[in-house]
Design an enzyme around this catalytic site. Structure first.
Site, PDB file in Angstrom:
ATOM      1  N   LEU A 157       0.864  -1.168   0.000  1.00  0.00           N
ATOM      2  CA  LEU A 157       0.000   0.000   0.000  1.00  0.00           C
ATOM      3  C   LEU A 157       0.904   1.222   0.000  1.00  0.00           C
ATOM      4  CD1 LEU A 157      -2.736  -0.871   2.707  1.00  0.00           C
ATOM      5  CD2 LEU A 157      -2.903  -1.099   0.219  1.00  0.00           C
ATOM      6  N   ASP A 158       0.513   2.265  -0.720  1.00  0.00           N
ATOM      7  CA  ASP A 158       1.273   3.510  -0.693  1.00  0.00           C
ATOM      8  C   ASP A 158       1.378   4.013   0.741  1.00  0.00           C
ATOM      9  OD1 ASP A 158       1.471   3.460  -3.436  1.00  0.00           O
ATOM     10  OD2 ASP A 158      -0.262   4.770  -3.759  1.00  0.00           O
ATOM     11  N   ARG A 159       2.420   4.781   1.005  1.00  0.00           N
ATOM     12  CA  ARG A 159       2.633   5.308   2.353  1.00  0.00           C
ATOM     13  C   ARG A 159       1.372   5.981   2.912  1.00  0.00           C
ATOM     14  NH1 ARG A 159       6.873   8.112   5.331  1.00  0.00           N
ATOM     15  NH2 ARG A 159       8.341   8.009   3.593  1.00  0.00           N
TER      16      ARG A 159
END
Length: 313
Positions: free
Chosen positions: A148-150
Site C-alpha cells: 500500500l502507498d505510504r
C-alpha cells in the site's frame, strides 16, 4: 573438527550460543502440556513452570507453545530452554488482524511505509513485522505479497515463508477474490458506477500515467461505485481488477475526480490532512487450508466528516 561449547550454533537461520542448552522430553502418552512439564520438571514449583510457558521458553516440535492445556500426543518432543524469548516491540501505526503459520494480515495506518528501499532506514510495516515474528523465533522472516502507498491506510498481508509467497503471487488472480477500497475524491461524481481501463506507464520522474496508445504499458482496470456525494466531494467504492502501481490514483485523475490530498495526481484540496484512499476489504483463499478468508475494516471517520461540513468555495 570438535566444536567449542561456547561457539555459536545456527538455529533456524539465526545464531545462538550453546552455553544454555535446551532440554528435550519425548512424549509417550497423551497429556496436557502443563501437567507434562510439572511431571518432568518435578524439582521446580508450579509457578516456575508456568513462567517458562509464559516467557516462550517451551516449544512442542520446535514451535513455541504457551497454552497450559495444549494437548500433547505420543511421538511429540517438548523442548525447554533456559533463555527467555525476547519480547516483541510494540507495533506503531500497525495492527495485526490475523496471524497463522503462513500469513500475517494487518491494518496499516496512513503515513507508514509498507517497505523501504535499501537507502531508507525509517520505520516500516515490513521491519516491524520482521521484529514481531523474530521475537518468538529468531530465524523467522516475512515476505512481501503486495504493498500500500505510504499515505494509503487499510488491509494488507505478508507471507511467512518464501514458499507461501510464491504460491500466492503465482496464483494471485485465482487466490485473491476481492480487493476493494474507499476513495474520497474531489467534485460530485455523476455516474452511479463505472469502469476505467487504460495502459499505465511510468515517467522519468516516477509518476504513473495513462498512455494514449493501446497496448502501450501495463493494462489496468478499475471499477467504481458511488456511495455518497455532495457538491464538493464524492465517496467511492473502488474495486481493483488489476493491481498496478498508483492505479486508483491515476484512474481517479483520468475521470476528472482526483483523490483528495493527492497533489501528485491533480488534487487541489486536502480536507482530511491525508490521502483519501483506504484499503477496506481483502478476501482470499488460504493457500494451505483452502478456507475463504475475508477482512473488512471501517471507513475512516475523517472520510465521512467532509459530508457534514460546508462544501469548499
Amino acid at each position: 573438527m570438535r566444536r567449542n561449547n561456547n561457539s555459536p550454533r545456527r538455529v533456524g537461520g539465526a545464531f545462538k550460543r550453546s552455553e544454555t542448552p535446551a532440554r528435550n522430553y519425548k512424549v509417550t502418552e497423551p497429556s496436557e502440556l502443563l501437567l507434562f512439564l510439572l511431571n518432568k520438571l518435578s524439582n521446580q514449583g508450579r509457578n516456575s513452570v508456568k513462567s517458562l510457558l509464559s516467557h516462550g521458553q517451551v516449544s512442542v516440535d520446535d514451535k513455541i507453545e504457551k497454552a497450559y492445556n495444549y494437548s500433547l500426543q505420543p511421538g511429540q518432543t517438548v523442548t525447554v530452554r533456559k533463555d527467555k524469548t525476547a519480547e516483541a516491540p510494540p507495533l506503531i501505526g500497525l495492527k495485526i488482524l490475523h496471524e497463522d503459520e503462513d500469513l500475517i494480515v494487518v491494518h496499516k495506518d496512513a503515513g507508514l511505509l509498507s517497505i523501504a528501499s535499501a537507502q531508507e532506514t525509517e520505520l516500516t510495516a515490513y521491519r516491524q513485522l520482521t521484529a514481531h515474528v523474530r521475537a518468538s523465533d529468531p530465524g523467522s522472516r516475512i515476505f512481501v505479497l503486495h504493498r500500500l502507498d505510504r499515505d494509503t491506510s487499510g488491509v494488507m498481508m505478508f507471507a511467512k515463508s518464501e514458499r507461501i509467497q510464491q504460491t500466492m503471487q503465482n496464483g494471485w488472480k485465482d487466490i485473491v477474490h476481492e480487493r476493494s477500497y474507499v476513495a474520497l475524491v474531489e467534485g460530485s461524481v455523476k455516474k452511479a458506477e463505472g469502469t476505467v481501463s487504460s495502459w499505465l506507464k511510468e515517467s522519468a520522474t516516477l509518476k504513473m500515467y495513462s498512455s494514449p496508445y493501446p497496448n502501450d504499458g501495463q493494462h489496468a482496470v478499475t471499477h467504481y461505485k458511488l456511495l455518497q456525494a455532495s457538491r464538493g466531494y464524492s465517496l467511492l467504492e473502488v474495486r481493483l481488477e488489476t493491481g498496478r502501481k498508483n492505479q486508483i490514483r491515476v484512474h481517479m485523475q483520468d475521470i476528472g475526480h482526483p483523490i483528495v490530498g493527492d497533489k501528485k495526481y491533480g488534487s487541489r484540496t486536502k480536507p482530511i490532512g491525508r490521502l483519501g484512499l483506504h484499503a477496506r476489504v481483502l478476501a482470499f483463499t488460504h493457500p494451505s487450508t483452502g478456507k475463504l478468508m475475508r477482512f473488512e475494516t471501517e471507513i475512516p471517520k475523517t472520510f465521512m466528516n467532509v459530508f457534514r461540513d460546508p462544501a469548499p468555495k
